[in-house]
Each structure stands twice: as structure tokens, then as C-alpha cells.
Write a protein that holds these residues in place. Sequence first.
Motif, short mmCIF file in Angstrom:
data_model
loop_
_atom_site.label_atom_id
_atom_site.label_comp_id
_atom_site.label_asym_id
_atom_site.label_seq_id
_atom_site.Cartn_x
_atom_site.Cartn_y
_atom_site.Cartn_z
N ASP A 82 41.07 25.83 -7.30
CA ASP A 82 41.09 24.35 -7.37
C ASP A 82 41.23 23.30 -6.10
N LEU A 83 42.12 22.83 -5.83
CA LEU A 83 42.16 22.11 -4.51
C LEU A 83 42.36 23.17 -3.37
N GLY A 84 43.01 24.12 -3.43
CA GLY A 84 42.98 25.29 -2.63
C GLY A 84 41.62 26.02 -2.60
N GLY A 85 40.82 25.91 -3.47
CA GLY A 85 39.42 26.50 -3.09
C GLY A 85 38.65 25.55 -2.14
N LEU A 86 39.02 24.30 -2.56
CA LEU A 86 37.91 23.22 -1.72
C LEU A 86 38.60 23.34 -0.29
N LEU A 87 39.64 23.50 -0.07
CA LEU A 87 40.20 23.70 1.46
C LEU A 87 39.88 24.95 1.98
N GLY A 88 39.81 26.11 1.11
CA GLY A 88 39.19 27.30 1.59
C GLY A 88 37.78 27.10 2.08
N PHE A 89 36.91 26.11 1.45
CA PHE A 89 35.52 26.19 1.96
C PHE A 89 35.62 25.34 3.24
N ALA A 90 36.46 24.18 3.04
CA ALA A 90 36.56 23.53 4.61
C ALA A 90 36.77 24.48 5.76
N ALA A 91 38.16 25.15 5.53
CA ALA A 91 38.69 25.94 6.54
C ALA A 91 37.55 26.91 7.02
N ALA A 92 37.10 27.51 6.10
CA ALA A 92 36.13 28.60 6.33
C ALA A 92 34.87 27.99 7.32
#
Length: 309
Positions: A114-124
Amino acid sequence: MRDTRPVLDDSVVLIDGPWRHRFVDANGIRFHVAEQGTGPLILLLHGFPEFWWTWHRQMPALAGAGYRVAAVDLRGYGASDKPPRGYDAYTMASDVIGLIRALGERDAVVVGHDLGGLLGFAAAGFHPRSVRRLVVLSSAHPLRQRAALAVDPRGQLAASRHILKFQLPRFEHVVTRDDAAMVASLMSHWAGPQWRGTPEFDAYVRACRDAIQLPQAAFCALEAYRWALRTALRVAGRRFVRLLQEPLKVPTLQLHGSRDTCILPRTAQGSGRYVTANYEWRLLRGVGHFPQLEAPDTVTSEILRWCKE
């Protein structure tokens, strides 16, 4: 009638288990992390309206397979610090990288829901050398979700109407009203039919209702969604879009429930166009918005497979 319920404290999220609880300083604030195992680091990021406990079914198995597993409470959630600001995608993506460094590693496999996935995309996207591999559950690439909100009004925009409500001033009090009844309602709507109404579902929702009622937690949780809409047409929002248009060079696995009514499968599936590295998409039949809890063995085996490839 005056509310006489006691004020909850961080102890409600410090749940005992085979892991250990610790606090680490990263990117200017203190984060709570549940940690287990030794080996290469797997960093687990939860979504809304949850906390680190969403990964409790994965942690022992991943640790047993030879990995060091760290499930974090995101900024503003659980037992982590709840500063009044810092809920923009830039800062929260930097939180992820700061946590990897604070845990003594140069890089990690990042798993986000969820939000953690969106942040994962951004961090990567912003820090590709720090993210060895990426696993995303029940989320979409930020640019894909942004596009879907604009072009799919009867689909993703309708499914995201709760985010529109989050923009209202003081809506955090609505979220926590009546023992956080709204959290229970949202999670019941998003969960798959086979898991919804089970004793495990009820216990998990109870834990999330308690966690969101920690002082300032609801306000902080909504701030990330407020930033996303407030800055859509501003300089910061345009810069965020421009940076994410650079193709993602981190190998990415996406797992998504076919019955997800929060982030629609057709929205998430379009994320692959933003990834130039090795990319896989897997649809989990009959699963709703919480695959790590609805199909825990499948999610664990997929994470391990992706880590080892």
C-alpha cells in the motif's frame, strides 16, 4: 457524553514474538523497528491504516531462510516519532534509505504494501543503489496511480474517494471517532471475502484500530495523502513527477490481489511501464488488499524467490 476511554500508548504496538523491538535514529527522527534474524537485510514497509504488525506472518519464515528482517513503523505510525511535518514523498523516501543506513547496511531488499509500496517505488527511483530488489504489494507506481485517478473516474477515482475525504480539515477526528470505526469499515471493504470476518481478520482490525488512536497517529497518517493532492499542481509536485519519469532500474516484483477494491488491479498492472529492469507481475486470485495476511505463505515464498534470483 464525555469519552472516558484511557489514552493509548506505544505499548499497544510493541507486540511480543520471536523478534526484538528496537529504536533507531534516521533522517532526523526516531523509528521503531521489529527485527529478527541475521543475513542480508529485508526492509518491510506497511501501509495505511496499519503498522509493522502487518508482516508478522512473514518475519519468522524470512528470518529462518537466512535473512535479517526489519519491519518498521513508518514516520507518524505506531511507536515511531510523529513530527508535525515531513510527510511528503521526498522525505518519506529518504526515511527508507536512512533506515537502511541506520541498520548498518549499504542496501536492502525493500518490500512495501500500500503506502509502503508507493514509498518503495520512490526510494528505488531516487536512490537505486540502496535498493537491491523491490517487492510491491497492493500498490501502484505513483505516476500510474496519478494517471488512473484522472482517466478512470468510475474505477480508481471512485475507489479512492476516502483520500478525497482525507483532505478535509480535522478529518483525523472522524477517523478515530467511535473507537476508530472508520478504520474497521475501510478494512472490511478492502479485504478479500475469504479472510473478511474470520477471527484473524477481527483481531488484526482491532490492533489497527488501537494503533491509529495513538496520539497524533491519525493526523500524521492523513498528512501523506494531503501532501499528494495539495502539491499536484505546484512546483514540488511537478518536480516529483519529473524525477519519477526516469525509468526504474531496480528489479521489481508486483503482487496484487484480484479482489483488491482499494488499488484496482488494472491500476497497479500498468506500473510495469515505468520499470526497465527485470519486472514481474503476479495476480493473486481471490485475494483482497492485504495479501501478506490473506495469502501469507504465497507472499513469503514469492519474496524469498525474488530475493534469491
